[in-house]
Design an enzyme around this catalytic site. Structure first.
Site: not given
Length: 215
Positions: A41, A66, A96, A123, A127, A159
């Site tokens: 994941d 993560e 990373n 995330d 921008k 979403d």
């Protein structure tokens, strides 16, 4: 228990702080059965999704990756304090993923058993100048193609339609992956949900889902 460290909401993966690849642990010590099928994941956050998956599917190993180190520290504490921790089919790594996936998985004992990958609600980096920080990059897709066997698959969901479209574009560009079905998929195939997925569904808001199978 160590003091709670502040968790940044947004972490720039291109910062020099995250330039060094993560070192692989001894997977034979981490997992009781390291050759069980592996589900990774990417961007696991607090780890609730993979923790629930590991409890429900003991015949699989689960690895949460993560970039926010305090979340990984807390996820490991929760794992080790849980009754089901004795099963040893769950682990978390601070890294990373764009420079650490291959170092973590390439030398797996007996060969990498990676069968499934999930990238859920990453995330968005809205921008334009920040979009190079998004997690799904061509290099990551290429590494997944090299590590996964034919029939392995990647689950994408968000979403934010723009974000899921871009993730799909990166996988579509790689001939090793083929999209399953036409358009967005209606439901997740997993018996557990991420926090964001549950909240979004409760609000009746759309979730954009896609599945890519390794050919």
């Amino acid at each position: 228990m160590p003091p709670i460290r502040r968790v940044r909401q947004h972490v720039n993966p291109l910062s020099h702080k995250y330039a060094d690849p993560a070192a692989a642990p001894n997977w034979s010590q981490v997992f009781t059965h390291p050759q069980q099928p592996l589900h990774v994941d990417i961007g696991c956050g607090k780890g609730d999704f993979v923790r629930a998956m590991a409890a429900q599917l003991p015949e699989w190993n689960f690895l949460g990756l993560e970039i926010r180190e305090p979340l990984v520290e807390r996820a490991l504490i929760r794992r080790d304090s849980a009754i089901e921790a004795t099963a040893r089919n769950l682990h978390f790594v601070f890294c990373n993923v764009n420079n650490s996936l291959k170092p973590l998985l390439a030398d797996w004992p007996g060969g990498c058993p990676l069968q499934r990958v999930s990238i859920q609600f990453p995330d968005p980096w809205f921008k334009k100048r920040h979009q190079k920080r998004r997690v799904v990059q061509p290099g990551l897709v290429a590494e997944l193609a090299a590590l996964m066997p034919v029939g392995g698959w990647v689950w994408l969901q968000s979403d934010i339609e723009e974000v899921c479209v871009e993730m799909c574009d990166r996988f579509q560009e790689n001939p090793a992956f083929v999209r399953e079905g036409d358009g967005w998929l209606a439901a997740s195939p997993f018996p557990a949900k991420t926090d964001r997925e549950a909240v979004t569904a409760e609000k009746g808001l759309p979730i954009y889902r896609a599945k890519y199978v390794r050919q």
